[in-house]
Design an enzyme around this catalytic site. Structure first.
Site, PDB file in Angstrom:
ATOM      1  N   HIS A  57       0.818  -1.212   0.000  1.00  0.00           N
ATOM      2  CA  HIS A  57       0.000   0.000   0.000  1.00  0.00           C
ATOM      3  C   HIS A  57       0.858   1.271   0.000  1.00  0.00           C
ATOM      4  O   HIS A  57       0.351   2.350  -0.319  1.00  0.00           O
ATOM      5  CB  HIS A  57      -0.915  -0.012   1.230  1.00  0.00           C
ATOM      6  CG  HIS A  57      -2.249   0.624   1.007  1.00  0.00           C
ATOM      7  ND1 HIS A  57      -2.814   0.802  -0.243  1.00  0.00           N
ATOM      8  CD2 HIS A  57      -3.173   1.132   1.889  1.00  0.00           C
ATOM      9  CE1 HIS A  57      -3.991   1.374  -0.128  1.00  0.00           C
ATOM     10  NE2 HIS A  57      -4.233   1.598   1.153  1.00  0.00           N
ATOM     11  N   ASN A  77      -5.736   6.974   4.646  1.00  0.00           N
ATOM     12  CA  ASN A  77      -7.100   7.480   4.493  1.00  0.00           C
ATOM     13  C   ASN A  77      -7.222   8.979   4.683  1.00  0.00           C
ATOM     14  O   ASN A  77      -8.234   9.579   4.308  1.00  0.00           O
ATOM     15  CB  ASN A  77      -8.037   6.772   5.482  1.00  0.00           C
ATOM     16  CG  ASN A  77      -8.298   5.329   5.094  1.00  0.00           C
ATOM     17  OD1 ASN A  77      -7.675   4.792   4.194  1.00  0.00           O
ATOM     18  ND2 ASN A  77      -9.227   4.700   5.782  1.00  0.00           N
ATOM     19  N   ASN A  81      -8.489   4.801  -1.237  1.00  0.00           N
ATOM     20  CA  ASN A  81      -8.810   5.723  -0.157  1.00  0.00           C
ATOM     21  C   ASN A  81      -7.862   6.919  -0.086  1.00  0.00           C
ATOM     22  O   ASN A  81      -8.279   8.020   0.283  1.00  0.00           O
ATOM     23  CB  ASN A  81      -8.810   4.981   1.183  1.00  0.00           C
ATOM     24  CG  ASN A  81      -9.984   4.031   1.322  1.00  0.00           C
ATOM     25  OD1 ASN A  81     -11.041   4.255   0.743  1.00  0.00           O
ATOM     26  ND2 ASN A  81      -9.798   2.964   2.070  1.00  0.00           N
TER      27      ASN A  81
END
Length: 235
Positions: free
Chosen positions: A54, A104, A150
């Site tokens: 990520h 996020n 996100n």
């Protein structure tokens, strides 16, 4: 519900220090208007989880700084909640940003940096991992929806714009019954690491082709020192 809470938290974090940043913006805009428009390249990810899938965007930014011989120039900027390098590539002022907030709410860091350094949304490049592309595949996307990412969604929300160019770096979808969350927060396998190294260099090539089409790597000089034509400068 979770998305709504995330947006509320992000806006509180963004506007908590908005007034001081507006003062800084006036100073930075004097520099912006006196020369070329600034560009900003952002590596999305999770702080402290640099080796995970990520955080591929952060890894690309690290590789870009190394290619420019500026890896030693990263410095923490509390005003933008991130690590920053401010440099010049072939007369183009470029800000490299690695947010120090969770994925996020990465957009809070990006929006703060855009204000502080006087960068418009259309001059921002977001570099991020992409589930829908296999590991080894990279591609640019000209703005538009976040496609479920996100970090990108946070940037769109905080900048109130979706025009940012994105460099989507493939990490592939999980195999079998592995959950997506576990997959993206996991590290690359040993067999994948060699391919990742090649992907990072390819991603840097693509970024430099957009930022400075005729760029050739050369040693960076601190601002005020002897500067060879076309070299990278750090401010």
């Amino acid at each position: 519900m979770r998305r709504t809470i995330t947006r509320v938290v992000s806006r509180v974090l963004l506007y908590k220090r908005f007034s001081p940043l507006m003062e800084t913006q006036r100073d930075s805009q004097r520099d912006v208007h006196s020369g070329a428009r600034r560009r900003m390249v952002v590596g999305l990810g999770n702080p402290g989880m640099d080796a995970t899938r990520h955080s591929m965007g952060m890894a690309v930014l690290g590789a870009l700084a190394a290619r420019l011989e500026l890896a030693h120039c990263w410095h923490g900027d509390k005003q933008v909640s991130g690590e920053v390098i401010v440099a010049t590539i072939q007369d183009t002022p470029v800000i490299l940003l690695r947010p120090k907030l969770l994925m996020n709410i990465n957009g809070v860091s990006v929006a703060r940096a855009a204000v502080k350094y006087g960068v418009r949304a259309e001059d921002i490049v977001l570099v991020h991992d992409e589930l829908d592309k296999a590991l080894g595949k990279t591609a640019f996307k000209d703005g538009g929806s976040a496609r479920g990412h996100n970090g990108v969604r946070s940037c769109v929300d905080m900048l109130q714009s979706d025009v940012m160019l994105r460099l989507r770096v493939g990490i592939g979808r999980p195999e079998g019954k592995t959950l997506v969350e576990r997959h993206v927060l996991g590290c690359f396998s040993r067999s994948e690491e060699l391919l990742v190294a090649a992907v990072l260099q390819r991603s840097v090539d693509l970024l430099l082709a957009r930022l400075a089409p005729t760029h050739r790597s050369s040693r960076a000089h601190q601002q005020g020192g002897g500067q060879t034509p076309g070299a990278n400068r750090v401010s």
